[in-house]
Write a protein that holds these residues in place. Structure first.
Motif, PDB file in Angstrom:
ATOM      1  N   LEU A  33      -4.505   0.890   5.308  1.00 47.63           N
ATOM      2  CA  LEU A  33      -3.692   0.957   4.108  1.00 47.63           C
ATOM      3  C   LEU A  33      -3.643  -0.559   3.292  1.00 47.63           C
ATOM      4  O   LEU A  33      -3.703  -0.704   2.274  1.00 47.63           O
ATOM      5  CB  LEU A  33      -2.266   1.323   4.351  1.00 47.63           C
ATOM      6  N   VAL A  34      -3.394  -1.397   4.282  1.00 48.13           N
ATOM      7  CA  VAL A  34      -3.405  -3.056   3.498  1.00 48.13           C
ATOM      8  C   VAL A  34      -4.627  -3.249   2.893  1.00 48.13           C
ATOM      9  O   VAL A  34      -4.650  -3.882   1.744  1.00 48.13           O
ATOM     10  CB  VAL A  34      -3.114  -3.770   4.946  1.00 48.13           C
ATOM     11  N   PHE A  35      -6.048  -2.756   3.673  1.00 48.33           N
ATOM     12  CA  PHE A  35      -7.107  -3.386   3.148  1.00 48.33           C
ATOM     13  C   PHE A  35      -7.209  -2.506   1.715  1.00 48.33           C
ATOM     14  O   PHE A  35      -7.450  -3.275   0.774  1.00 48.33           O
ATOM     15  CB  PHE A  35      -8.317  -2.743   3.936  1.00 48.33           C
ATOM     16  N   THR A  36      -7.239  -1.260   1.645  1.00 52.80           N
ATOM     17  CA  THR A  36      -7.273  -0.403   0.331  1.00 52.80           C
ATOM     18  C   THR A  36      -6.101  -0.897  -0.702  1.00 52.80           C
ATOM     19  O   THR A  36      -6.384  -1.075  -1.985  1.00 52.80           O
ATOM     20  CB  THR A  36      -7.207   0.946   0.400  1.00 52.80           C
ATOM     21  N   GLN A  37      -5.162  -1.188  -0.356  1.00 55.61           N
ATOM     22  CA  GLN A  37      -3.813  -1.615  -1.167  1.00 55.61           C
ATOM     23  C   GLN A  37      -4.220  -2.881  -1.758  1.00 55.61           C
ATOM     24  O   GLN A  37      -4.059  -3.190  -2.832  1.00 55.61           O
ATOM     25  CB  GLN A  37      -2.456  -1.640  -0.521  1.00 55.61           C
ATOM     26  N   MET A  38      -4.692  -4.009  -0.980  1.00 58.10           N
ATOM     27  CA  MET A  38      -5.133  -5.389  -1.423  1.00 58.10           C
ATOM     28  C   MET A  38      -6.377  -5.004  -2.495  1.00 58.10           C
ATOM     29  O   MET A  38      -6.319  -5.632  -3.617  1.00 58.10           O
ATOM     30  CB  MET A  38      -5.729  -5.989  -0.241  1.00 58.10           C
ATOM     31  N   LEU A  39      -7.458  -4.222  -2.174  1.00 57.24           N
ATOM     32  CA  LEU A  39      -8.400  -4.135  -3.057  1.00 57.24           C
ATOM     33  C   LEU A  39      -8.030  -3.251  -4.394  1.00 57.24           C
ATOM     34  O   LEU A  39      -8.472  -3.768  -5.518  1.00 57.24           O
ATOM     35  CB  LEU A  39      -9.312  -2.899  -2.631  1.00 57.24           C
ATOM     36  N   ARG A  40      -6.986  -2.503  -4.500  1.00 53.65           N
ATOM     37  CA  ARG A  40      -6.432  -1.920  -5.662  1.00 53.65           C
ATOM     38  C   ARG A  40      -5.743  -2.608  -6.608  1.00 53.65           C
ATOM     39  O   ARG A  40      -5.621  -2.583  -7.672  1.00 53.65           O
ATOM     40  CB  ARG A  40      -5.717  -0.661  -5.197  1.00 53.65           C
ATOM     41  N   THR A  41      -4.821  -3.770  -5.827  1.00 50.92           N
ATOM     42  CA  THR A  41      -3.835  -4.278  -6.541  1.00 50.92           C
ATOM     43  C   THR A  41      -4.034  -5.866  -6.765  1.00 50.92           C
ATOM     44  O   THR A  41      -3.314  -6.701  -7.538  1.00 50.92           O
ATOM     45  CB  THR A  41      -2.282  -4.110  -5.930  1.00 50.92           C
TER      46      THR A  41
END
Length: 315
Positions: A33-41
């Protein structure tokens, strides 16, 4: 949480199964979750505007630790105070606020929670562990900090988002008209996003199962227990809000979403992970278990009440 509680009472989730699920959540699902959320935002503008958010996450814990050190002697006149101070200092800064801020503020709130997690993790494995064990635990604490999967995922996600900006859109890439390389990368990101989406529901189920494992009949109130609950749910959040409000009046600029997210984190109950940390570093684990249980129940009332008051007063 209710489903997790029922599952534990009916032995659908045993103690060992709960520990395995907790480790799976912390070591794999949450980092996804952390990795993809950082990528997205995350982008350069976000980092320029939100560089201070990890500092706010750390400040919440530092303020609460000072509250614990000054307040706990009023509830316990003798004996070791280390575990009680540690419990006051450590709110549940990720898994409880995540579903709340996602509903209230969307991706911006989730990003702020995850950025606060960076500062909070630093405080957990430094002053948190040192509070329990003293300076003798520094080497072990730094090792845990360096190997923390959530922090590694945060750094990796931010670096990827900045170095390879196109990765921010991979989660929504479709098959048609894409190259094999981009499609492969998109598949990985989409798979990680699916895995990470389990974080909130699974964390609530696990929390419910942990609460279901406790025997209410054994939870007699003690002075230190009462002190932890009062300081964690009422005093520490109130002082945090007062300090940030004073700083804002003096000219500090904090966006509304970030400010509200910080207030919510400060108001959270004792972190579920505190039971694991106290057991590992020689703290008072029974006190931690009782504090986690009752502060979690109490927060059902105190967190909405505090949020309502903050909004009512325009803080």
């Amino acid at each position: 949480m209710a489903l997790g509680w029922v599952a534990r009472k009916r032995a659908l989730i045993t103690g060992e199964a709960g520990r395995v699920l907790s480790r799976l959540l912390v070591d794999m699902i949450f980092p996804a979750l952390v990795f993809t959320q950082m990528l997205r935002t995350v982008n350069p503008q976000v980092l320029r505007e939100s560089w201070f958010v990890p500092i706010l996450g750390a400040a919440v814990i530092v303020i609460a630790k000072v509250v614990g050190q000054l307040g706990m002697p009023l509830f316990r006149h003798k004996g070791a105070l280390a575990t009680a101070v540690f419990l006051v200092a450590m709110p549940n800064w990720v898994f409880f606020p995540l579903p709340i801020v996602e509903k209230l503020f969307g991706d911006a709130g989730v990003r702020d929670v995850l950025l606060c997690n960076v500062g909070a993790q630093l405080m957990l494995w430094t002053i948190g562990v040192w509070t329990l064990r003293g300076t003798m635990a520094r080497k072990m604490a730094f090792k845990e900090l360096a190997l923390n999967h959530g922090l590694v995922a945060t750094v990796a996600g931010i670096v990827m988002a900045l170095v390879l900006p196109f990765t921010r859109t991979l989660e929504t890439v479709s098959v048609a008209g894409t190259s094999v390389g981009v499609l492969s990368a998109a598949s990985v990101v989409q798979a990680l996003a699916m895995l990470g989406s389990l974080t909130i529901p699974l964390s609530l189920v696990i929390t419910g199962s942990q609460l279901g494992s406790l025997n209410l009949a054994d939870h007699y109130p003690t002075r230190d227990f009462v002190g932890v609950i009062v300081l964690r749910l009422l005093v520490a959040p109130a002082i945090t809000i007062a300090i940030l409000t004073a700083a804002i009046l003096l000219g500090l600029r904090i966006p509304e979403v970030t400010r509200m997210t910080t207030y919510l984190i400060a108001a959270m109950p004792v972190a579920i992970s505190c039971g694991i940390v106290t057991e590992r570093f020689g703290g008072d684990t029974p006190l931690a278990a009782r504090a986690i249980f009752y502060s979690t129940l109490g927060s059902i009332l105190t967190v909405p009440a505090l949020y309502y008051l903050v909004r009512l007063l325009g803080l």
